[in-house]
Write an enzyme that holds these catalytic residues in place. Structure first.
Site, PDB file in Angstrom:
ATOM      1  N   ASP A   1      -3.506 -61.648-111.884  1.00  0.00           N
ATOM      2  CA  ASP A   1      -4.992 -60.919-111.617  1.00  0.00           C
ATOM      3  C   ASP A   1      -4.851 -59.551-112.779  1.00  0.00           C
ATOM      4  OD1 ASP A   1      -7.095 -62.275-110.470  1.00  0.00           O
ATOM      5  OD2 ASP A   1      -6.393 -61.769-108.736  1.00  0.00           O
ATOM      6  N   LEU A   2      -3.794 -58.728-112.458  1.00  0.00           N
ATOM      7  CA  LEU A   2      -3.951 -57.475-112.772  1.00  0.00           C
ATOM      8  C   LEU A   2      -3.320 -57.167-114.459  1.00  0.00           C
ATOM      9  CD1 LEU A   2      -2.175 -55.758-109.902  1.00  0.00           C
ATOM     10  CD2 LEU A   2      -4.402 -55.548-110.629  1.00  0.00           C
TER      11      LEU A   2
END
Length: 426
Positions: free
Chosen positions: A178-179
């Site tokens: 995600d990051l």
């Protein structure tokens, strides 16, 4: 001009003047647009009036507000808009005409089904940069499947190399896919803006969690494409060199990396292990990696008898890269980070001062923005609509119809604003 009031010398954030519309939730798009907001972009977060971004429902809570949301969505503005309603779609259309960038991480095809695919949006705004973040990408056999961070970590191979040998599958401790996809979103926006400076037009960008995770496999790809070897979990050890891992001490662990001739010699001298210097099994980092089974116990036979602080002091004195393993409480109170001013407090209308993790990007002339914590749902609805040409009377009508929303107690009618100005249909 009096220097005391001269504003021309004040730093201007790198993306000042760039306007970004975020239609996102959870992590990937919001983390990417947070980077853009830190760089000075005006990020307008579009949220469903019925609850907003689901992260608002994730605790812990302070004064009834989500603590994670207040950090993930700092420096942004919030407009609560029902983009599925017909009038909401028309409002969105007018918003899209005013922005430089659209970032979304809805399920592939979701915005297209609402009539806002890239081709349609490009007709509204030819200069727009339209970025889609998704689990698997916008096409391919997996495209229609739901994709969360842990699934991306699994398919990307990250879980196959994380954890201890013979241990259960382990994901990276943070939602790394995600990051990093959020970081790729931000980097793609910067690249597309630069390209637009030359071409004059925008473009479409497709970023996936899956490919973001695979992009990390530099060492693993180097080994597999050269030898066919499939990587396996190594605990904290490096893939190709040694000693480079966590080492046990009498009261905990330290990490060290003694992989050059100088640092390897320094390690051996610091712990009276100079006999290892002449051992043919440990002559270089490659050989040491292949003989970790005997090397690490030999090192730990000494370090396990000494306390962590003592081991760190000995390694630092010998010039060997090392560090203790800190927990999050230690990190958030770290003397080095605090001395560098990494943490800062952002104001919030309900929560008060909200401690923020700083931006790692340190500009000498155009520092990252340190503005407000994540906004209340719909806090900027009226302001954003007014900037798009909507008259107060129309804004009140949209609020009354539930097409847009504002925080309780606000609204142009309640505030006694003039509602006689001209109108923009919606």
């Amino acid at each position: 001009m009096n220097a005391a009031v001269d504003r021309t010398s004040e730093p201007v954030a790198p993306l000042s003047g760039i306007r970004v519309l975020e239609i996102g939730a959870f992590m990937a798009a919001p983390f990417g647009t947070m980077q853009l907001a830190d760089l000075g972009a005006d990020v307008i977060k579009v949220e469903n009036p019925d609850g907003g971004d689901p992260v608002r429902l994730i605790g812990p809570y302070v004064a009834g507000q989500s603590s994670p949301f207040a950090r993930l969505n700092r420096n942004k503005r919030s407009i609560a808009l029902d983009i599925k309603a017909e009038r909401g779609k028309r409002v969105l259309r007018q918003l899209l005409a005013t922005v430089d960038v659209l970032v979304e991480n809805l399920r592939p095809g979701a915005l297209s089904r609402l009539g806002y695919d890239y081709e349609t949006v490009r007709e509204i705004n030819p200069r727009i940069i339209y970025v889609s973040a998704s689990g698997w990408g916008q096409d391919g056999p997996l495209a229609t499947l739901p994709g969360l961070d842990i699934m991306a970590q699994a398919r990307s191979g990250l879980m196959s190399i994380t954890g201890s040998p013979q241990g259960d599958p382990v994901k990276v401790g943070v939602p790394i896919c995600d990051l990093v996809s959020g970081l790729y979103v931000a980097m793609a926006v910067l690249g597309a803006l630069r390209a637009r400076d030359s071409a004059g037009t925008g473009q479409y960008v497709d970023v996936s969690l899956f490919e973001s995770g695979v992009s990390f496999a530099i060492w693993e790809a180097g080994r597999y494409f050269a030898t066919g070897e499939v990587a396996k979990p190594l605990g904290s050890a490096h893939q190709s060199t040694a000693p480079y891992q966590a080492i046990r001490t009498a009261d905990g662990w330290v990490t060290l990396g003694a992989v050059t001739p100088t640092t390897w010699a320094g390690l051996c001298q610091a712990f009276d292990l100079t006999g290892l210097l002449d051992d043919p099994r440990y002559q270089d980092a490659h050989e040491r990696h292949g003989h970790r089974g005997t090397l690490i116990p030999a090192i730990e036979a000494v370090t396990s008898q000494r306390k962590t602080d003592d081991v760190i002091a000995a390694l630092e004195s010998a010039g060997v890269p090392c560090a203790p393993i800190a927990n999050t409480a230690q990190v958030f109170n770290d003397r080095h980070l605090n001395q560098r001013g990494f943490f800062w407090d952002a104001p919030h209308p309900v929560m008060g001062e909200v401690r923020q993790i700083g931006s790692p990007m340190r500009f000498s002339a155009t520092p990252a923005v340190r503005g407000a914590a994540g906004p209340l749902l719909g806090a900027d609805t009226e302001a954003v609509l007014a900037e798009c040409g909507f008259a107060p009377a129309t804004i009140d009508e949209l609020i009354g119809a539930g097409v847009v929303a504002v925080p309780p107690g606000s609204g142009s009618a309640e505030a006694g604003k003039d509602t006689t100005a001209g109108d923009t249909p919606a």
